[in-house]
Design a protein around this motif. Structure first.
Motif, PDB file in Angstrom:
ATOM      1  N   ASP A  81      -6.347  -2.585  -8.928  1.00 39.13           N
ATOM      2  CA  ASP A  81      -7.777  -1.956  -8.696  1.00 39.13           C
ATOM      3  C   ASP A  81      -8.714  -2.810  -7.814  1.00 39.13           C
ATOM      4  O   ASP A  81      -8.168  -3.912  -7.219  1.00 39.13           O
ATOM      5  N   VAL A 106       1.235   1.951 -14.623  1.00 38.27           N
ATOM      6  CA  VAL A 106       1.238   3.539 -14.450  1.00 38.27           C
ATOM      7  C   VAL A 106       2.746   3.688 -14.639  1.00 38.27           C
ATOM      8  O   VAL A 106       3.732   3.092 -14.079  1.00 38.27           O
ATOM      9  N   LEU A 156       5.083   1.036 -12.923  1.00 36.36           N
ATOM     10  CA  LEU A 156       4.245   0.689 -11.597  1.00 36.36           C
ATOM     11  C   LEU A 156       3.133  -0.398 -12.274  1.00 36.36           C
ATOM     12  O   LEU A 156       2.622  -0.024 -13.469  1.00 36.36           O
ATOM     13  N   VAL A 194      -3.186   3.331  -2.443  1.00 34.19           N
ATOM     14  CA  VAL A 194      -3.407   2.551  -3.728  1.00 34.19           C
ATOM     15  C   VAL A 194      -2.206   1.207  -3.267  1.00 34.19           C
ATOM     16  O   VAL A 194      -1.430   1.264  -2.784  1.00 34.19           O
ATOM     17  N   SER A 253       0.937  -1.135  -0.142  1.00 32.38           N
ATOM     18  CA  SER A 253      -0.016  -0.165   0.210  1.00 32.38           C
ATOM     19  C   SER A 253       0.852   1.267  -0.091  1.00 32.38           C
ATOM     20  O   SER A 253       1.890   1.324   0.823  1.00 32.38           O
ATOM     21  N   ASN A 283       4.696  10.666  -8.146  1.00 33.39           N
ATOM     22  CA  ASN A 283       3.321  10.274  -8.341  1.00 33.39           C
ATOM     23  C   ASN A 283       2.434  10.933  -7.099  1.00 33.39           C
ATOM     24  O   ASN A 283       2.924  10.027  -5.893  1.00 33.39           O
ATOM     25  N   PHE A 300      -0.043   9.947  -4.986  1.00 36.56           N
ATOM     26  CA  PHE A 300      -1.096   9.064  -4.661  1.00 36.56           C
ATOM     27  C   PHE A 300      -1.891   9.586  -3.539  1.00 36.56           C
ATOM     28  O   PHE A 300      -1.402   9.421  -2.450  1.00 36.56           O
ATOM     29  N   MET A 331      -0.546  -1.115 -10.871  1.00 39.52           N
ATOM     30  CA  MET A 331      -1.362  -0.844  -9.801  1.00 39.52           C
ATOM     31  C   MET A 331      -2.703  -1.696  -9.710  1.00 39.52           C
ATOM     32  O   MET A 331      -3.056  -1.983 -10.615  1.00 39.52           O
ATOM     33  N   LEU A 347       0.399  -1.345  -5.199  1.00 38.94           N
ATOM     34  CA  LEU A 347       1.209  -1.621  -6.146  1.00 38.94           C
ATOM     35  C   LEU A 347       1.862  -3.159  -6.037  1.00 38.94           C
ATOM     36  O   LEU A 347       2.062  -3.610  -4.922  1.00 38.94           O
TER      37      LEU A 347
END
Length: 392
Positions: A329, A337, A325, A359, A61, A353, A355, A327, A361
């Motif tokens: 969902d 990304v 990267l 998120v 995260s 980035n 965020f 990511m 990864l």
């Protein structure tokens, strides 16, 4: 007769042939029966549902934060100031302190060496006697001048004015000579000008020394420094600009034995090194419980930048090929990304980035994964981080 014998022989062989066929039929039937029993008693194949084809992949995260970025460098301890011990007089060394040994710690004002003072004590007595004589002569001339003044003579010579001027000059010269002799006598005793460690000490009792001869060096631990090379980009992260005052930066030095010592950046060198790097100068800050490092000691340095806003920090394992990267969902599907890399640290990567919300990864570059693939995320952080980032 022959016909009768032939018929009788044929009748005798027929029952034997029938029995032979019956034995074979029985054996075949027995084998078939055994085969049927084996088939009937075989266990039924287990019915299993096919396993999911989605691979299990470690994830982490990530959320943008206001953080400091550690810049790492390394260097060797060196002395910014060295205090040379030298003799101001000539003579034979009579005393050498037990601390006047390479590596020994000495305190400011401590007696380290003494030179034979007898000739200089004689000089002081002789100059003192000369001064006393000149003072006596001055008093005599003053008395004569006072008598001449009472006689109201207008002649300067008659009033002993030139005599007084010469007597005063002789007294001043005698006093200066005495002071010089006293200073030379004082110089026969050599003290530590500062507290520190002795280096390059070679003097022994009985050795003859002369003026300006270097007797040793004192390393002042309060004037140590470490040259720390950094790149232009690292200097920019640290907020160091040529011609401007350096910001107050937190620096931690680590020795090969794991000892950690705080330090401060005192400035930077005017030029660059052979690799075109900027050289920062760091000064160790020793506390009472930390022994000062010896010159030449190798140290690693961690310099913390000022706080930078909106930075995402990820482990190196989360960066995919081509600075990308992956990511994850809420449906556990992968999305590509582009990584906006700000700085690659020793163990962590720092991204631009932003965020704004947590998120997930992919935290591995060993899996052959493509955008759009379905995975089973395996969190490398806490369950709470995983649930928050996945929107569960």
């Amino acid at each position: 007769m022959p016909d009768v014998f032939s018929a009788s022989s044929t009748d005798n062989r027929r029952p034997h042939k029938i029995r032979h066929i019956a034995v074979w039929l029985t054996a075949v039937l027995a084998l078939l029966l055994i085969a049927a029993l084996l088939v009937l008693q075989a266990p039924l194949p287990a019915t299993q549902t096919p396993a999911s084809m989605a691979p299990s992949v470690p994830v982490i995260s990530v959320v943008a934060q206001d953080i400091t970025i550690p810049v790492h460098s390394q260097g060797h301890v060196r002395m910014a100031r060295e205090f040379y011990l030298s003799s101001q007089v000539q003579g034979q060394v009579q005393y050498v302190s037990e601390h006047f040994i390479n590596g020994q710690q000495v305190q400011q004002g401590e007696l380290l060496l003494s030179i034979d003072a007898a000739p200089y004590e004689l000089e002081v007595r002789q100059h003192q006697a000369n001064l006393d004589s000149r003072l006596l002569q001055l008093e005599e001339i003053r008395a004569q001048a006072e008598v001449a003044r009472q006689q109201a003579s207008e002649n300067d010579f008659a009033r002993y004015i030139p005599h007084l001027r010469m007597a005063n000059s002789q007294v001043a010269a005698a006093r200066a000579a005495l002071q010089y002799a006293q200073q030379q006598l004082s110089d026969t005793r050599i003290y530590a000008a500062v507290s520190g460690r002795i280096a390059r000490a070679t003097i022994q009792p009985g050795q003859q020394v002369s003026p300006a001869m270097v007797l040793g060096v004192i390393y002042d631990d309060n004037w140590q420094e470490i040259r720390l090379p950094v790149s232009d980009h690292e200097a920019q992260l640290l907020g160091i600009r040529p011609g401007t005052e350096n910001p107050s930066l937190a620096v931690t030095l680590t020795t090969a034995g794991g000892t950690k010592i705080p330090a401060q950046i005192t400035g930077s060198e005017a030029g660059r090194d052979a690799f075109q790097q900027i050289i920062l100068l760091a000064r160790p800050l020793y506390s009472a419980d930390i022994t000062p490092l010896l010159p030449g000691t190798f140290v690693e340095a961690e310099i913390l930048s000022p706080v930078i806003t909106g930075i995402s920090r990820i482990p190196r394992s989360a960066l995919q090929a081509g600075n990308h990267l992956l990511m994850v969902d809420q449906q556990h599907q992968l999305h590509d990304v582009n990584a906006k890399l700000l700085y690659a640290g020793k163990d962590q990567l720092y991204l631009r980035n932003e965020f704004s919300t947590p998120v997930l990864l992919v935290n591995s570059s060993r899996h052959a994964l493509l955008p759009g693939s379905q995975i089973i995320p395996v969190n490398t952080g806490s369950r709470e981080q995983l649930a928050t980032a996945a929107g569960e």
